[in-house]
Design a protein around this motif. Structure first.
Motif, short mmCIF file in Angstrom:
data_model
loop_
_atom_site.label_atom_id
_atom_site.label_comp_id
_atom_site.label_asym_id
_atom_site.label_seq_id
_atom_site.Cartn_x
_atom_site.Cartn_y
_atom_site.Cartn_z
N ASP B 23 0.80 -1.22 0.00
CA ASP B 23 0.00 0.00 0.00
C ASP B 23 0.84 1.28 0.00
O ASP B 23 0.33 2.34 -0.34
CB ASP B 23 -1.03 0.02 1.16
N GLU B 71 3.25 7.66 6.17
CA GLU B 71 2.08 6.82 5.81
C GLU B 71 1.59 6.06 7.05
O GLU B 71 0.40 5.97 7.30
CB GLU B 71 2.48 5.84 4.70
N ARG B 72 2.55 5.56 7.84
CA ARG B 72 2.18 4.82 9.06
C ARG B 72 1.44 5.74 10.03
O ARG B 72 0.43 5.37 10.59
CB ARG B 72 3.45 4.27 9.73
N LEU B 75 -2.10 6.40 8.71
CA LEU B 75 -2.99 5.25 8.88
C LEU B 75 -3.40 5.07 10.34
O LEU B 75 -4.56 4.76 10.63
CB LEU B 75 -2.34 3.97 8.34
N MET B 79 -7.22 5.22 11.67
CA MET B 79 -7.89 4.13 12.40
C MET B 79 -8.34 4.59 13.78
O MET B 79 -9.44 4.24 14.22
CB MET B 79 -6.98 2.91 12.51
N SER B 156 -1.17 -1.35 6.25
CA SER B 156 -2.47 -1.16 6.92
C SER B 156 -2.75 -2.24 7.97
O SER B 156 -3.43 -1.98 8.95
CB SER B 156 -3.60 -1.18 5.89
N ILE B 159 -0.91 -1.73 11.52
CA ILE B 159 -1.26 -0.57 12.34
C ILE B 159 -1.89 -1.00 13.66
O ILE B 159 -2.81 -1.80 13.67
CB ILE B 159 -2.22 0.37 11.56
N PHE B 227 -12.11 -0.76 8.38
CA PHE B 227 -10.84 -0.27 7.84
C PHE B 227 -10.28 -1.30 6.85
O PHE B 227 -9.88 -0.95 5.74
CB PHE B 227 -9.88 -0.06 9.02
N TYR B 228 -10.29 -2.55 7.24
CA TYR B 228 -9.76 -3.62 6.38
C TYR B 228 -10.61 -3.77 5.11
O TYR B 228 -10.09 -4.04 4.03
CB TYR B 228 -9.72 -4.95 7.13
N ILE B 231 -9.61 -1.18 2.72
CA ILE B 231 -8.32 -1.53 2.12
C ILE B 231 -8.53 -2.54 0.99
O ILE B 231 -7.94 -2.46 -0.08
CB ILE B 231 -7.36 -2.12 3.20
#
Lengths: 118, 241
Positions: B23, B71-72, B75, B79, B156, B159, B227-228, B231
């Motif tokens: 991602d 990015e981390r 995310l 979340m 993702s 996280i 969230f998943y 994705i």
């Protein structure tokens, strides 16, 4: 005329603080854009004077997305995925405010660099 | 337009620079591919591998690390916001009525026990918790299925928010409390016995705390599942069909 600022500083340091409003403005004018397109457009508009590195651009785009200023959209382009960024509703409001602040900042700089013109 | 094999080479290049998550890679792969295409337009004879070498030298390792880090952070923030929204939805209409009713039930619990015995109130309490946490398809199970279907490493899925740690700590505390209670309830010197008697930890308080914990736990599970799912919609190629 006396110059007080930026002696020995490189251009990227000077532009660094303005990157955020620059990107927001570009997105306001162009709707949605992807990372590479942003770097190229900035380069084109400033005639190569300002070149945004990927290490500066993407963390900033991620930060703006985190703050709810930008939203993303993924699209398949050929055999790869492209991520488009666009302003959210709140982001559009923020852009107008950021541009106002930038104008005030530029005016303040004028006062320091060139008091007669200001 | 670059061929699939060339895209794979760019992906491997990103992997070698520490960007191993699909991602995060996707955005960089597109960026590098654009740079290579541009170079090949300007210099027609330039081979792909030479162009990749030139473009690769324009990036520093620190830049790759900065991109993964940002990015981390993004995310994690995303979340966390989802979990907070889900949690507060239990305290806003229409879910609020169910939450208030559950808490009132906790307050009435000891009186009901005195009136009709332990079993019916206990089963009702368990039913409320099951209703709150399982009235949809088990979220944790669905999240696990999505996670199991992924073909490539995804940031993702790595996280972890502070809420998950809070849930784990409460789980452990509750488990520890009940173990202590079971092992020392008969002795007047037992730790759990003393906690219960001296800290005014009433039955209502415990039940309410457990209810609050279940709401938080549900919020984490629902948000994770949603969230998943998102994705999975965004990166369909990363999942087995």
């Amino acid at each position: 005329m006396e110059t007080y600022v930026c002696l020995g500083m490189n251009k990227s340091t000077l532009y660094k603080g303005c990157l955020e409003p620059i990107i927001m403005r570009l997105l306001k004018d162009n709707g949605r854009m992807y990372g590479y397109q942003i770097t190229q457009m900035v380069k084109e508009i400033t005639k190569g004077e300002l070149q945004i590195t990927e290490g500066a651009l993407y963390p900033l785009l991620h930060k703006l997305e985190e703050q709810g200023i930008l939203e993303t959209e993924l699209e398949n382009v050929g055999n790869r995925v492209r991520k488009y960024y666009s302003l959210t509703k709140a982001g559009k409001k923020q852009t107008s405010m950021a541009m106002e602040e930038l104008k005030i900042f530029m005016h303040s700089l004028q006062l320091i660099v060139n008091p007669k013109l200001a | 337009m670059l061929a699939q094999e060339q895209i794979n080479q760019i992906t491997s290049f990103c992997g070698s620079k520490g960007v191993k998550y699909y991602d995060v890679q996707m955005e960089l792969v597109d960026h590098i591919a654009n740079m290579i295409e541009q170079k090949q337009i300007l210099e027609v004879d330039l081979s792909f591998s030479n162009a990749l070498g030139i473009v690769g030298n324009e990036f520093t390792d620190a830049e790759f690390t900065a991109i993964v880090k940002s990015e981390r952070r993004k995310l994690t923030h995303k979340m966390s916001r989802m979990i907070e929204n889900e949690f507060f939805s239990f305290f806003t209409p229409p879910r609020l009525s169910l939450t208030v009713a559950s808490f009132i039930y906790c307050l009435l619990f000891p009186y009901l026990v005195n009136w009709i015995g332990i079993w019916i109130p206990l089963i009702s309490y368990a039913s409320i918790i099951v209703f709150i946490s399982w009235y949809q398809k088990p979220p944790s199970e669905e999240a696990r299925l999505i996670k199991d279907n992924v073909l490539v490493p995804m940031l993702s899925f790595k996280i972890k928010t502070r809420y998950e740690y809070i849930v784990r700590i409460i789980e452990l505390s509750l488990a520890l409390y009940f173990i202590l209670y079971r092992t020392s309830a008969s002795s007047s010197t037992g730790l759990a016995w003393r906690i219960t008697n001296q800290m005014i930890l009433s039955m209502q308080g415990l039940l309410m705390f457990a209810m609050f914990f279940f709401i938080l736990s549900c919020s984490v599970n629902y948000s994770k599942r949603n969230f998943y799912k998102k994705i999975m919609e965004n990166y369909p190629k990363a999942f087995a069909q």
